[in-house]
Design a protein around this motif. Sequence first.
Motif, PDB file in Angstrom:
ATOM      1  N   LEU A  31      -6.120  -1.653   4.183  1.00 27.83           N
ATOM      2  CA  LEU A  31      -7.110  -2.731   4.180  1.00 27.83           C
ATOM      3  C   LEU A  31      -6.439  -4.096   4.148  1.00 27.83           C
ATOM      4  O   LEU A  31      -5.506  -4.337   3.385  1.00 27.83           O
ATOM      5  N   SER A  32      -6.925  -4.990   4.993  1.00 24.07           N
ATOM      6  CA  SER A  32      -6.408  -6.349   5.055  1.00 24.07           C
ATOM      7  C   SER A  32      -7.491  -7.243   5.652  1.00 24.07           C
ATOM      8  O   SER A  32      -8.290  -6.795   6.462  1.00 24.07           O
ATOM      9  N   ASN A  33      -7.492  -8.493   5.259  1.00 19.43           N
ATOM     10  CA  ASN A  33      -8.422  -9.459   5.831  1.00 19.43           C
ATOM     11  C   ASN A  33      -7.686 -10.780   6.064  1.00 19.43           C
ATOM     12  O   ASN A  33      -8.207 -11.845   5.813  1.00 19.43           O
TER      13      ASN A  33
ATOM     14  N   ASN B 160      -5.073   0.585  11.228  1.00 19.63           N
ATOM     15  CA  ASN B 160      -5.505   1.969  11.392  1.00 19.63           C
ATOM     16  C   ASN B 160      -4.439   2.739  12.148  1.00 19.63           C
ATOM     17  O   ASN B 160      -4.027   2.322  13.232  1.00 19.63           O
TER      18      ASN B 160
ATOM     19  N   ARG C 103       0.866  -1.170   0.000  1.00 19.40           N
ATOM     20  CA  ARG C 103       0.000   0.000   0.000  1.00 19.40           C
ATOM     21  C   ARG C 103       0.906   1.224   0.000  1.00 19.40           C
ATOM     22  O   ARG C 103       1.950   1.225   0.645  1.00 19.40           O
TER      23      ARG C 103
ATOM     24  N   ASN D 249      -8.107  -4.462   9.745  1.00 20.88           N
ATOM     25  CA  ASN D 249      -7.344  -3.489   8.980  1.00 20.88           C
ATOM     26  C   ASN D 249      -6.353  -2.787   9.889  1.00 20.88           C
ATOM     27  O   ASN D 249      -6.509  -2.769  11.105  1.00 20.88           O
TER      28      ASN D 249
END
Length: 158
Positions: free
Chosen positions: A77-79, A137, A64, A135
């Motif tokens: 963003l990550s999962n 932050n 990113r 995610n």
Amino acid sequence: MRLQQSLYTEKRVTSIRLRITATDVPESAAVLITDVQLQAGELATGVVPNPREVGTTQGGAQYRNGVVNNRMTLVALSNADAAAPVRMSVRNAKGDTRIGSYRFGELNGSATIDAREHSATHGWGRPPTITERSNLNMEAFATGRLHLRLAWNERGYE
């Protein structure tokens, strides 16, 4: 049990000596200290497991990047199924710079921290870690605009 106490210093900490004592323990009881964690930064985030100990496997690389201004909230963003350490690079920074709880200090150019390798070119603090199914932050504090690059390998369970 978590015992937590903040420690504030005037200068950068170069060494720490820790003494743990137990008082008023009955003779029939035993005190076992199994794990001690010292963590930089003002946030108590808990234990981030070592990937080798919990049997996670390395997945695909994630990247990113973007331009960051002062007081900007950053979301990567990550999962991923498991926690993953992050490599963070700051480019074209001028002045006092802080990303999340990591303080780069006064910069004039570039700096990099790598949570996986436990290395940093500048500053002090807690490098970012993307936690399981969450995610990343962070809030940015910068004197001017800068370019931020984040990189990590997603992790999963065997």
